[in-house]
Design a protein around this motif. Sequence first.
Motif, short mmCIF file in Angstrom:
data_model
loop_
_atom_site.label_atom_id
_atom_site.label_comp_id
_atom_site.label_asym_id
_atom_site.label_seq_id
_atom_site.Cartn_x
_atom_site.Cartn_y
_atom_site.Cartn_z
N ALA A 43 2.07 -80.80 -3.10
CA ALA A 43 2.22 -81.63 -1.92
C ALA A 43 3.44 -82.53 -2.03
O ALA A 43 4.18 -82.72 -1.05
N TRP A 44 3.69 -83.07 -3.21
CA TRP A 44 4.86 -83.91 -3.43
C TRP A 44 6.13 -83.10 -3.19
O TRP A 44 7.07 -83.57 -2.53
N PHE A 45 6.18 -81.89 -3.71
CA PHE A 45 7.34 -81.02 -3.51
C PHE A 45 7.53 -80.73 -2.02
O PHE A 45 8.65 -80.79 -1.50
N PHE A 46 6.45 -80.40 -1.33
CA PHE A 46 6.55 -80.09 0.10
C PHE A 46 7.05 -81.29 0.90
O PHE A 46 7.95 -81.15 1.74
N VAL A 47 6.49 -82.46 0.65
CA VAL A 47 6.91 -83.66 1.36
C VAL A 47 8.36 -83.99 1.04
O VAL A 47 9.14 -84.38 1.93
N TYR A 48 8.76 -83.81 -0.20
CA TYR A 48 10.15 -84.08 -0.60
C TYR A 48 11.11 -83.14 0.15
O TYR A 48 12.16 -83.57 0.63
N GLU A 49 10.75 -81.87 0.23
CA GLU A 49 11.62 -80.91 0.91
C GLU A 49 11.70 -81.17 2.42
O GLU A 49 12.74 -80.99 3.04
N VAL A 50 10.60 -81.58 3.01
CA VAL A 50 10.57 -81.79 4.46
C VAL A 50 11.29 -83.07 4.86
O VAL A 50 11.98 -83.12 5.87
#
Length: 83
Positions: A38-45
Amino acid sequence: MASTLSLDSMSRYVSPVNPSIFPHLTLVLLSIAIFFTAWFFVYEVTSTKLTRDFVKEVLIAIAASFFMGFGILFLLLWVGIYV
């Protein structure tokens, strides 16, 4: 000079991880993996092309992959698929 081994002289293999804690390990490791994913996804978005840091992306992805891999391993062991 061939020596034979009998089953009586061999010691039984004991797993280094107690099978009774497989469910707990599964839930903990997969929870940590979901957090990093989730952290990776939020960072990318939320980051723009100019503010992205490749090293940070790779480190978060490696952490998520590590915990997901071991979480899936213990999930398989928990349900009886011994790999």
